[in-house]
Design an enzyme around this catalytic site. Sequence first.
Site, PDB file in Angstrom:
ATOM      1  N   GLU A 103      -4.809   5.548   4.267  1.00  0.00           N
ATOM      2  CA  GLU A 103      -4.668   6.687   5.194  1.00  0.00           C
ATOM      3  C   GLU A 103      -4.576   7.998   4.412  1.00  0.00           C
ATOM      4  O   GLU A 103      -5.134   9.019   4.809  1.00  0.00           O
ATOM      5  CB  GLU A 103      -3.408   6.511   6.062  1.00  0.00           C
ATOM      6  N   GLU A 123      -1.969  -3.782   7.459  1.00  0.00           N
ATOM      7  CA  GLU A 123      -0.772  -3.631   8.297  1.00  0.00           C
ATOM      8  C   GLU A 123      -0.533  -4.793   9.254  1.00  0.00           C
ATOM      9  O   GLU A 123       0.602  -5.209   9.463  1.00  0.00           O
ATOM     10  CB  GLU A 123      -0.849  -2.335   9.119  1.00  0.00           C
TER      11      GLU A 123
END
Length: 651
Positions: A103, A123
């Site tokens: 990210e 994740e």
Amino acid sequence: MSVFVEFHGEIAVVTLDNPPVNALGQAVRQGLLDAVNQIAQAPRLSAVVLRGKGGSFCAGADVREFDADPTLPFLPDVLNAIEGSSYPWIAAIDGFALGGGLELALACHYRIAHHGATIGFPEVKLGVIPGAGGTVRLPRLIPADRALAMIAEGDMISAHEAYASGIVSEVVVGDLINAAFNLAEKVCEHALPIPLSQRDPVEAGTPVALKLQKDRIRRRARGQIAPAVAADVLETSISEAADVAFQAERASFLKLKSGAQAAALRHIFFAERASGRIARAKGAKPRPLRHIGVVGGGTMGAGIAVACLLSGLAVTLAERDADALEAGLDRISTELHEAYRRGKLDRDSLQVAQEDLRGTTSFAGFADCDLVIEAVFEDMDAKKQVFAELDLHVRDDAVLATNTSYLDVDEIAAATQTPSRVIGLHFFSPAHIMKLLEVVVSENASAEVLATGLSLGQRLKKTIAASGVCEGFIGNRVMSAYRREADYLIEDGALPEEVDKAMVDFGFPMGIFAMQDLAGLDIAWAMRRRRAAERPEQERYVAIADRLCEAGRLGRKAGKGWYDYTVSKTGTPDPEVTKLIHAESQQKGIHRRSFSSAEIMERLLSAMQTEGLSLVEDGIAASTNVVDVVMVNGYGFPRWRGGPMFMMVRS
Ligand code: NAI
């Protein structure tokens, strides 16, 4: 300092320095924000290069912070600040850019990667989704279906794949920072590119294709919620404005993070990091491993050989005679080609692996081996004979390991002159695919030998569980216990298909009866007959499986077992089996009654938990966490439930 800034002429270099993997803990987030502010005030600047110290860009959030409330500054705000900088930020990725690390890279204006880098959004494996703009920025860089696959499945991709998808603009073979400087000099002449969060989503497949993809994700998740949430959030991301998408993502992330599934997944994540510790091996130096010997080229031996070859080790396979050797080598070669077909190794590596494979029909062929793994028939006399002979042929410092499923490793070790070099390395089938490796700590194994066994496991990228010596070690002992309970259940009134359905609905990939059919019923049958004389008379014994075997129903390979495979390949419930079960219950005077799925699972779980506790009491498992690691990685226990022992503590 967790982040430092240096100026090289008009280029600022921002370095993450938080060993070992530059996780985005509070200090790093604060450091990044300070860097943005410091750079904003720099007098003359053309670009910023962001890199990670220590060979890895950034492996994401600091999982240790997950149990607490988020602390300031929040990652989304830090990333927005980077994206909003008036200078172009270039992410120079080597090692890992995972989760929050990816990210961070997506908030930069440009990304380049070293050819050995790995990127991804893992994740979901911790029960969450990206929470700092990953689901917003990625589908604005690459097509939504590809973005969804990465986020919902959590698989990592290589730098080359990242380039092919358009996530990085360059793959660097030489010096990464040099390449980043070159890029900086080029891009500063152009206008700043539009930040990803301000772009439109990239044209994706049709809505129908996306719906099918979502259905597939939901099916594969087998009860885990994060992948399905990822799909929903991604749909919002491509259909709504970025600010709405950011909010939806953050809300879902925070909800998942505080949920039961994420807690269970964190439990197993940490349990796996500790389950391979062996106190006796602490501080010992593993012996170097280059050449592995494998005895027996059947199902397991071939798989073990493939696992070693795929990890760059040379392998010599020994079989009983030339025909068996040829068959074993063929098995290995077929699997290597399959690995190539699936992209697990390239053409050059395939060739190297094939050249690294040798065969022999005499243990003299093991003279050069560092470690030899035995995978012959599950028979004590056969194993003892193999070990006595191996001991005479291998180097004095070679380690000897057995892949036995149930037998006493100490007794096998005693067949050698040097029991201190013998351990158990219990692989799971198929050995080159299944993650679990039980390292069996025999009574006399030296610290160095144990450390070498662990180092092989690490080299093969296995999840290691240390086990003491007992029949079946940790996994098969627990499995025997719940299989026994499943037998009681069907004698008491349930049917195999009901037990299997309860297990599949709970999250197992298949039920215990379907699994027995797949493995074949004959080996366990032979074991039961061998042990019949030792069985205490008062012990409850369910003979239904014996009746099936006597009728020739040995499982899938025979076309019939607990199920009938002659009608459909996946097997259908068979009235004949039902009749047989009813007859057995009746003969014992049992009044059959029905069981709900919840009752079935309660009894199976309780059997697992009771056995798990006794494994710890007996000193076979160092803790209940190790039992969870074994059940999750070797027996299909749903990872998102954390394992049977975790469920017991939580209930
Ligand atoms: P298998 O029957 O497929 O293979 C055994 C191989 O050993 C045969 O190819 C045979 O020719 C060879 N062999 C026998 N004696 C030999 C000797 N003296 N020298 C050289 N080769 C010899 O058996 P499988 O399933 O591969 O099992 C091997 C071992 O692994 C057993 O101890 C089993 O309990 C264990 N194991 C099996 C698992 C499975 O799912 N099949 C899982 C984990 C462990």
